[in-house]
Design an enzyme around this catalytic site. Structure first.
Site, mmCIF file in Angstrom:
data_model
loop_
_atom_site.group_PDB
_atom_site.id
_atom_site.type_symbol
_atom_site.label_atom_id
_atom_site.label_comp_id
_atom_site.label_asym_id
_atom_site.label_seq_id
_atom_site.Cartn_x
_atom_site.Cartn_y
_atom_site.Cartn_z
ATOM 1 N N ARG A 147 28.576 39.603 -35.655
ATOM 2 C CA ARG A 147 27.612 38.539 -35.974
ATOM 3 C C ARG A 147 27.410 38.419 -37.480
ATOM 4 N NH1 ARG A 147 28.708 36.549 -31.169
ATOM 5 N NH2 ARG A 147 28.045 37.878 -29.470
ATOM 6 N N ASN A 189 26.547 49.100 -32.074
ATOM 7 C CA ASN A 189 27.676 49.443 -31.201
ATOM 8 C C ASN A 189 28.558 50.398 -32.000
ATOM 9 O OD1 ASN A 189 26.843 47.694 -29.091
ATOM 10 N ND2 ASN A 189 27.688 45.968 -30.197
ATOM 11 N N LYS A 266 21.530 52.740 -29.800
ATOM 12 C CA LYS A 266 21.638 51.767 -28.713
ATOM 13 C C LYS A 266 22.290 52.509 -27.561
ATOM 14 C CE LYS A 266 23.855 47.395 -27.381
ATOM 15 N NZ LYS A 266 24.647 46.222 -27.842
ATOM 16 N N GLU A 270 24.634 46.983 -22.464
ATOM 17 C CA GLU A 270 25.897 46.264 -22.732
ATOM 18 C C GLU A 270 27.095 47.221 -22.733
ATOM 19 O OE1 GLU A 270 24.645 42.399 -25.275
ATOM 20 O OE2 GLU A 270 24.816 44.234 -26.457
ATOM 21 N N ARG A 314 16.644 38.947 -16.502
ATOM 22 C CA ARG A 314 16.977 39.774 -17.666
ATOM 23 C C ARG A 314 15.766 39.976 -18.588
ATOM 24 N NH1 ARG A 314 21.717 38.248 -22.027
ATOM 25 N NH2 ARG A 314 20.723 39.168 -23.835
ATOM 26 N N ASP A 343 17.002 37.590 -26.498
ATOM 27 C CA ASP A 343 17.955 38.026 -27.521
ATOM 28 C C ASP A 343 17.953 37.094 -28.729
ATOM 29 O OD1 ASP A 343 19.947 39.352 -28.861
ATOM 30 O OD2 ASP A 343 21.583 38.631 -27.617
ATOM 31 N N GLU A 371 22.938 34.474 -35.764
ATOM 32 C CA GLU A 371 23.810 34.489 -34.589
ATOM 33 C C GLU A 371 23.568 33.289 -33.680
ATOM 34 O OE1 GLU A 371 24.600 37.215 -30.573
ATOM 35 O OE2 GLU A 371 23.336 38.001 -32.191
#
Length: 679
Positions: A147, A189, A266, A270, A314, A343, A371
């Site tokens: 992003r 991530n 995190k 995901e 969600r 998000d 993003e």
């Protein structure tokens, strides 16, 4: 002949003769003082700390006013890393508890100078709203940025630690000038490799630069690192072998970087690994790391952005996972919560975890990188979005239980308070891809320091420091900035619509969401729920009942279709097409007018910018003008795609005083953008 040529050139190029600028100086366009000024005033300090010396040097180089004394007073602990400034016409006294407070005071004085504010007879006391004011970089080790829309990562890993780019210091200086004191240099991530000895040595080089500006390094860590890097049998947080690996790794980190801040995690979201892989809770995973970091005064920021495949709404998942664990986290764990429950959408209601967590430390996570806001192509000033969340009243502890007061230590005392935002910085010359995107980095820093500042005041300061002190110019540009966020909401997702972006890259509209193989909660139709009856996601008791996660006062307001503010109507309700809105129009007509107003607002932004051509250097004027052209086209694309698609359900005409769509729906459905070049 030369005179004629010059006249011709002036005729052909009659506009701004201001010196071209590339934006690389950001808001720090200070002009070095003359020797004459330097001779007639003194900047003194007895402090030997390198940060204090840096403060003295900044003022010696750029301060045009009276003499200044910089002093440390360790008894003034209530100031934290803030400062006091007092002074008269001949001399200013600056006092701070910490050396970095002197540096922040120096930048405060320079900001007053650069915005033409009064600098004599000062009486200023500044104590920051949050202890930790953090940027989260989503930078990968191959220098791509998840992003990221401003080029590649600043961190040149192949050259570190031997070669230190001058941009590292420029980055640290820019952050210090707005009070940012912490940075997570890698993606949430995370690659386990960031914890390898080779990379920790590289990080030591960055820390050396950042330390001179009072900035601590934090790391995002992959929960599977012990198994991947250390060869343990698993990464179970209760496995003694795993705990020993983390202990040894922490010792290695703090040996190399004694002022290391801690970990951002995190986990179990995901597809990322986490403690739930071993039947353990988020609290057990976070506490294992927290116990290891505590002897070093280190912190764990544990992200509450968790969602996995489920039939559940969600928007409810973070609350469902974390509220049962309230009170189970160590006092050096801070739950990092995105501002909204989905998000980083152009507009979301505040995340219900704010207020619901009574015994756990919590912090807001914003997204500066755009993003979901047109990347670096769209001009969107985000201070109003940040303020909207911070000032939102959760009513969890009675009235005035704002998100800001819940997270800054006012209502819920904490060992350390914190705030974070995902950075929009890359190696582009202008740092952020769009000159106006610099304002969002700046605004976040200013609000992290003082969340009571207004969006307008921050915009005025940024414009004066970045472009011009001319009042007419400041007023015109401030108007562009202050209308820009509402404009993007209107042409993308008005009235509470959300997440109807194109699959994966999140740039353009794709409300039809016909991608194959995607999970339902990745699909736009999951969120807009359009049918022949109406539009919107029912989160009342008759639907997903996500409304029950809010306090009674908030749930009553949002849950009643007649009380619910228009901006969140389709977030909480599935509304009939013929429902009469507060404006007196039907939902369908109101939707049409909102999309059209967004297009018109961007066109007004274009006109307003074009009128300023003779007040801005040509390079920045042209680059911003070019971006506004893209934004104007994109606004029409959004409007046409959404209205033509939703019209297939409403079966109603677009009001005839609104500009007609210029596209065909089937043509819009064929648009597939290749966004690989956006990192």
């Amino acid at each position: 002949m030369m005179k004629i040529s010059l006249i011709l050139l002036l005729f052909i190029f009659p506009f701004s003769c201001l010196q071209a600028e590339d934006g690389s100086k950001l808001w720090l366009r200070y002009v070095p003082i003359s020797k004459e000024i330097a001779k007639n005033r003194s900047i003194t300090t007895a402090a030997k700390n390198p940060i204090a010396v840096r403060a003295q040097q900044e003022l010696a180089d750029f301060w045009r006013g009276q003499s200044i004394d910089l002093k440390l007073d360790k008894k003034l602990t209530y100031l934290k890393d803030g400062f006091k400034i007092t002074g008269h016409s001949d001399r200013i006294k600056v006092i701070a508890n910490e050396p970095v407070g002197l540096l922040y005071a120096a930048y405060h004085l320079l900001q007053l100078q650069e915005t033409n504010q009064q600098v004599s007879n000062l009486s200023v006391e500044e104590i920051p709203s949050f202890d930790i004011r953090m940027l989260n970089h989503w930078d990968n080790l191959d220098r791509t940025i998840e992003r990221g829309y401003a080029g590649y990562s600043l961190w040149q890993w192949d050259d570190l630690p031997e070669q230190l780019s001058p941009r590292y210091e420029a980055y640290a200086r820019a952050n210090a000038s707005i009070g940012i004191n912490a940075t997570v240099v890698n993606n949430v991530n995370a690659s386990p490799q960031i914890l390898s000895t080779a990379y920790l040595t590289k990080l030591q080089g960055l820390a050396t630069v950042f330390r001179r500006y009072g900035i601590k390094i934090y790391l995002s860590v992959n929960f599977s690192s012990p198994k991947v890097l250390g060869g343990t049998s698993d990464s179970d947080p209760l496995n003694q072998e795993v705990i020993l690996w983390w202990k040894n790794k922490a010792k290695e980190i703090y040996t190399l970087i004694p002022d290391f801040g801690g970990f951002l995690v995190k986990a179990n979201s995901e597809g990322q690994p986490g403690p739930q892989d071993y039947g353990r809770t988020h609290a057990e995973g976070a506490n294992m790391l927290a116990d290891i970091l505590k002897p070093y005064q280190g912190l764990v920021m544990w992200r509450a952005f968790v969602y996995n495949p489920t039939t559940e709404d969600r928007a409810k998942q973070a609350y469902q996972e974390f509220v049962p664990l309230d009170g189970a986290f160590r006092d050096n764990v801070i739950i990092q919560i995105k501002n909204g429950p989905i998000d980083f959408q152009p507009r979301e209601p505040f995340n219900p975890l704010f207020g619901a967590l009574k015994k756990s430390h919590e912090m807001v996570e914003f997204q500066i990188t755009q993003e979901y806001l047109g990347f670096s192509n769209h001009l969107v000033y985000l201070a109003p979005l940040f303020k909207e969340t911070l000032d939102c009243d959760t009513y969890s502890d009675g009235a005035e239980s704002t998100v800001a007061r819940l997270t800054d230590g006012t209502l819920r005392p904490a060992r350390k308070t914190a705030i974070a935002a995902v950075a929009n910085i890359g190696d582009d010359t202008n740092w952020t891809g769009h000159h106006f995107a610099q304002a969002n980095w700046y605004a976040y820093g200013r609000l992290a320091w003082n969340h009571q500042l207004s969006s307008e005041q921050i915009a005025e300061d940024w414009i004066a420091m970045t472009f011009s002190k001319d009042k007419a110019f400041i007023d015109a540009v401030k108007e562009i900035m202050m209308t820009s966020r509402e404009a993007v909401v209107n042409y993308m997702m008005p009235l509470g619509l959300h997440h109807i972006f194109a699959f994966d890259h999140h740039y353009g509209p794709e409300p039809w969401g016909d991608q194959k193989g995607g999970r339902p909660d990745w699909m736009p139709w999951y969120y807009h729920q359009a049918d022949t009856i109406g539009l919107g996601f029912d989160r009342t008791p008759s639907g997903s009942n996500a409304i029950s996660q809010y306090s009674t006062a908030v749930a009553k307001n949002y849950g009643d279709i007649q009380l619910c503010p228009d901006e969140f109507l389709l977030w909480f309700h599935h509304v009939p097409w013929n429902y009469t809105m507060k404006s007196g129009r039907s939902l369908w007509d109101e939707l049409c007018y909102k999309y059209d107003s967004g297009v018109q607002q961007v066109r007004e932004m274009q006109k307003a910018w074009d009128r300023l051509e003779d007040k801005v250097d040509h390079q920045r004027f042209a680059e911003i003008q070019s971006k506004l052209k893209i934004q104007s086209k994109d606004a029409v694309w959004w409007k046409d795609a959404c209205l033509l698609y939703f019209q297939t359900f409403s079966r109603r005409p677009i009001p005839y005083d609104i500009e007609r769509p210029i596209h065909e729906l089937e043509d819009l459905k064929k648009i597939k953008l290749d966004m690989k070049h956006h990192n």
